[in-house]
Write an enzyme that holds these catalytic residues in place. Structure first.
Site, PDB file in Angstrom:
ATOM      1  N   LYS A 269       0.858  -1.180   0.000  1.00  0.00           N
ATOM      2  CA  LYS A 269       0.000   0.000   0.000  1.00  0.00           C
ATOM      3  C   LYS A 269       0.901   1.240   0.000  1.00  0.00           C
ATOM      4  O   LYS A 269       1.751   1.411   0.887  1.00  0.00           O
ATOM      5  CB  LYS A 269      -0.898  -0.040   1.239  1.00  0.00           C
TER       6      LYS A 269
HETATM    7  O1  G3P Z   1      -9.004   2.269   4.219  1.00  0.00           O
HETATM    8  C1  G3P Z   1      -8.959   3.617   4.592  1.00  0.00           C
HETATM    9  C2  G3P Z   1      -9.736   3.803   5.825  1.00  0.00           C
HETATM   10  O2  G3P Z   1      -9.132   3.107   6.877  1.00  0.00           O
HETATM   11  C3  G3P Z   1      -9.961   5.198   6.244  1.00  0.00           C
HETATM   12  O3  G3P Z   1     -11.144   5.165   6.925  1.00  0.00           O
HETATM   13  O4  G3P Z   1     -12.813   5.956   8.489  1.00  0.00           O
HETATM   14  O5  G3P Z   1     -10.374   6.481   8.863  1.00  0.00           O
HETATM   15  O6  G3P Z   1     -11.640   7.602   7.037  1.00  0.00           O
HETATM   16  P1  G3P Z   1     -11.517   6.367   7.890  1.00  0.00           P
END
Ligand code: G3P
Length: 216
Positions: A87
């Site tokens: 990633k």
């Molecule tokens: O895969 C990306 C994700 O982990 C981000 O999610 O909820 O932290 O914006 P969030």
């Protein structure tokens, strides 16, 4: 449509895997830190533990932000298990590194995508996945789903092999909208995957069937 779980929590990963619908896992440094994973050896053994649970791709994020560092880290990460996808953040050296990995047959997931231009660059470099962050666009008053629509159209126009991995999914409607639009993959927390099970009429109907079954 592929379902990935967006967590580094082993019991949540096991629960989704046990349901029989899991196609992979995405992690990031914040999710790893949340599990208290510290130090290179622990991080690597945690990735291995995740790979041992699931059948599909497991995204492991590099920390370096320079080309040489990203390449070095990515090459170490893919030694952990053949399920590892490197990633890489959407930065200039990240794009160069994605091209490098692509030429060597190493799978990549380009993360922190917030615009169609960024996704096109990653796809041109040969990324296996691009990760547009829906929830974080919504958080600042934008419309994350518009970006998914744009990407589906653009990738179809040119037949890019890169898969659209909708990330930062916060709730069931996000997932369903991605399904309608045609995102290739959704990565979401366990509660969103399990949220798909729920309907009050199912609960009521089952209650009635079980009550009636006693009269049979
Ligand atoms: O895969 C990306 C994700 O982990 C981000 O999610 O909820 O932290 O914006 P969030």
């Amino acid at each position: 449509m592929k379902f990935f779980i967006d967590t580094a929590n082993l019991s949540e990963i096991r629960e989704a895997q046990d349901l029989g619908v899991l196609d992979g896992v995405t992690t990031n440094p914040s999710l790893m830190a949340k599990e208290g994973i510290k130090g290179k050896d622990s991080v690597f053994s945690h990735y291995k533990a995740i790979c041992d649970i699931v059948d599909g791709d497991v995204s492991a994020e590099v920390i370096a932000t320079d080309f040489q560092g990203i390449v070095r880290e990515g090459e170490e990460l893919v030694e952990i298990d053949n399920k590892i996808v490197v990633k890489v953040p959407m930065i200039k050296d990240g794009v160069k590194a994605i091209k490098y990995f692509t030429q060597r047959g190493i799978k990549t997931n380009c993360t922190l995508i917030f615009s169609a231009g960024q996704a096109i660059l990653a796809a041109k470099a040969g990324a296996t996945y691009v990760s547009p962050f829906i929830g974080r666009i919504d958080d600042i008053g934008g419309d994350g789903m518009e970006l998914i629509e744009q990407l589906v159209l653009i990738f179809e126009n040119y037949g890019f092999d890169t898969e659209i991995l909708a990330a930062s999914i916060r709730h069931v409607p996000h997932l369903l909208q991605c399904a309608e639009i045609g995102a290739d993959v959704v990565t979401c927390p366990l509660n969103v995957i399990m949220g798909l099970l729920k309907h009050p009429l199912t609960d009521l109907g089952l209650e009635k069937f079980l009550a009636d079954a006693k009269k049979m």
